[in-house]
Design a protein around this motif. Sequence first.
Motif, mmCIF file in Angstrom:
data_model
loop_
_atom_site.group_PDB
_atom_site.id
_atom_site.type_symbol
_atom_site.label_atom_id
_atom_site.label_comp_id
_atom_site.label_asym_id
_atom_site.label_seq_id
_atom_site.Cartn_x
_atom_site.Cartn_y
_atom_site.Cartn_z
ATOM 1 N N SER A 252 -23.455 -1.100 -25.372
ATOM 2 C CA SER A 252 -23.645 -0.852 -26.799
ATOM 3 C C SER A 252 -24.862 0.025 -27.089
ATOM 4 O O SER A 252 -25.243 0.202 -28.244
ATOM 5 C CB SER A 252 -23.791 -2.199 -27.514
ATOM 6 N N VAL A 253 -25.479 0.570 -26.023
ATOM 7 C CA VAL A 253 -26.675 1.402 -26.226
ATOM 8 C C VAL A 253 -26.268 2.800 -26.679
ATOM 9 O O VAL A 253 -25.291 3.359 -26.186
ATOM 10 C CB VAL A 253 -27.481 1.511 -24.897
ATOM 11 N N ARG A 254 -27.009 3.352 -27.624
ATOM 12 C CA ARG A 254 -26.760 4.744 -28.016
ATOM 13 C C ARG A 254 -27.686 5.625 -27.160
ATOM 14 O O ARG A 254 -28.897 5.525 -27.242
ATOM 15 C CB ARG A 254 -27.075 4.936 -29.497
ATOM 16 N N VAL A 255 -27.064 6.452 -26.331
ATOM 17 C CA VAL A 255 -27.847 7.266 -25.407
ATOM 18 C C VAL A 255 -28.092 8.646 -26.024
ATOM 19 O O VAL A 255 -27.178 9.244 -26.580
ATOM 20 C CB VAL A 255 -27.117 7.411 -24.046
ATOM 21 N N ASP A 256 -29.332 9.105 -25.910
ATOM 22 C CA ASP A 256 -29.702 10.426 -26.426
ATOM 23 C C ASP A 256 -29.841 11.367 -25.220
ATOM 24 O O ASP A 256 -30.689 11.143 -24.355
ATOM 25 C CB ASP A 256 -31.040 10.273 -27.179
ATOM 26 N N SER A 257 -29.021 12.403 -25.164
ATOM 27 C CA SER A 257 -28.973 13.238 -23.950
ATOM 28 C C SER A 257 -30.300 13.962 -23.673
ATOM 29 O O SER A 257 -30.590 14.310 -22.537
ATOM 30 C CB SER A 257 -27.845 14.250 -24.048
ATOM 31 N N LYS A 258 -31.115 14.189 -24.701
ATOM 32 C CA LYS A 258 -32.392 14.889 -24.497
ATOM 33 C C LYS A 258 -33.489 13.933 -24.030
ATOM 34 O O LYS A 258 -34.345 14.292 -23.231
ATOM 35 C CB LYS A 258 -32.863 15.533 -25.816
ATOM 36 N N ARG A 259 -33.451 12.724 -24.564
ATOM 37 C CA ARG A 259 -34.539 11.767 -24.301
ATOM 38 C C ARG A 259 -34.298 10.875 -23.090
ATOM 39 O O ARG A 259 -35.223 10.404 -22.457
ATOM 40 C CB ARG A 259 -34.697 10.817 -25.510
ATOM 41 N N ASP A 260 -32.986 10.584 -22.837
ATOM 42 C CA ASP A 260 -32.666 9.501 -21.904
ATOM 43 C C ASP A 260 -32.130 9.996 -20.562
ATOM 44 O O ASP A 260 -31.334 10.932 -20.518
ATOM 45 C CB ASP A 260 -31.603 8.585 -22.514
ATOM 46 N N CYS A 261 -32.563 9.326 -19.495
ATOM 47 C CA CYS A 261 -31.963 9.596 -18.193
ATOM 48 C C CYS A 261 -31.646 8.271 -17.510
ATOM 49 O O CYS A 261 -32.022 7.208 -18.006
ATOM 50 C CB CYS A 261 -32.882 10.476 -17.343
#
Length: 336
Positions: A252-261
């Motif tokens: 259910s996590v919203r992943v941010d492609s710029k911030r998250d790895c």
Amino acid sequence: MQTHILTADDIDRVVALLKNGELVIVPTETVYGLGVRCDREEAVDRIFRVKGRPQDNPLIVHVSSIDMADRYAYVDEFAERLFTRFAPGPLSLVLPARDTVAVNVRAGLPTVAIRIPGHPLTRRIIEQADVGLAAPSANQSGRPSPTTASSALSEMKGRVSAVLDGGPCELGIESTVLVVEQRIPRILRPGRVTMEEICDCLSCPNPLYRKQSAAETLTSVNEAAASPGTRHVHYRPDAEVIAVESVSSIRSVRVDSKRDCMFCMNAKLAAVFRLRGGDQAGLRYATDVQTYEFNLYEWFFEAERSGYTRIFVELPPESPTTQGLRDRIFRASGSV
Ligand code: AMP
Ligand code: MG
């Protein structure tokens, strides 16, 4: 201060610097260490200052032989058996100290942790210098440990005389720290050498398999204080680290492609990371536990450099051989 990058050809120079009480970053098979001779208090003091390390966190003394270990600690029958089996290698033994070790190395404790490192270059240096090296990981206190000379250099540039480049560290996480009290082994910091192997070597029952009462469990929790280093923040990069135990915890996590790895071993987790919005460029895979250990800290440094601010890190499934890696991930995430 200028930091020189040295190679195997410069061993004599490294030996001279260390004999002189200077700090030199040296390779070991676990992580890069910030080395200094262990018998001079004022030289050892500089390690604490340069790392910003709390004074109550003792250092491990690196020696080149069991004989040299006995110069700084009382090597008993158990220690001799363990060193004979596991040294050189990633096992540090906490032993009663001799007064040949500077008191700040052991943070005032009556004991000292001793290890014979597996990297041949560093063993040769210790042998030639004919002095033990107090050598904590070559990072600013609380941060991940460098496992390449270039990461060690970026952590410590301008604060040490030299970095000896011995290639990437073969293992990638720190040694198992062990104490044997009343014939019972106790792991103070998990690493590649497991309790199973230790008990096999000592022909003793595995204390981890013994059923504990609630009171005993509480005692062993309190005893963790016996290894002062485990009280402090450790292994944390600038980015926030989120330990991931299972696929369901990131569904259910919203992943941010710029911030998250994300670092993982499980293809399903990687797929969910992508589905939730994660970028392929932010994914790091390890196919097995050893490769994961080898890469973990370097991936932390890389993620920082790439500007990621959140790192999802898969916890490998619990087993005797994953305890070290799980411990580092938990601590990096702040959950210990
Ligand atoms: P590091 O230098 O970061 O590899 O950390 C060394 C680890 O060894 C820390 O967790 C210390 O608390 C532990 N350690 C070193 N000396 C002792 C000692 N005499 N007794 C208990 N733990 C020790
Ligand atoms: Mg450390």
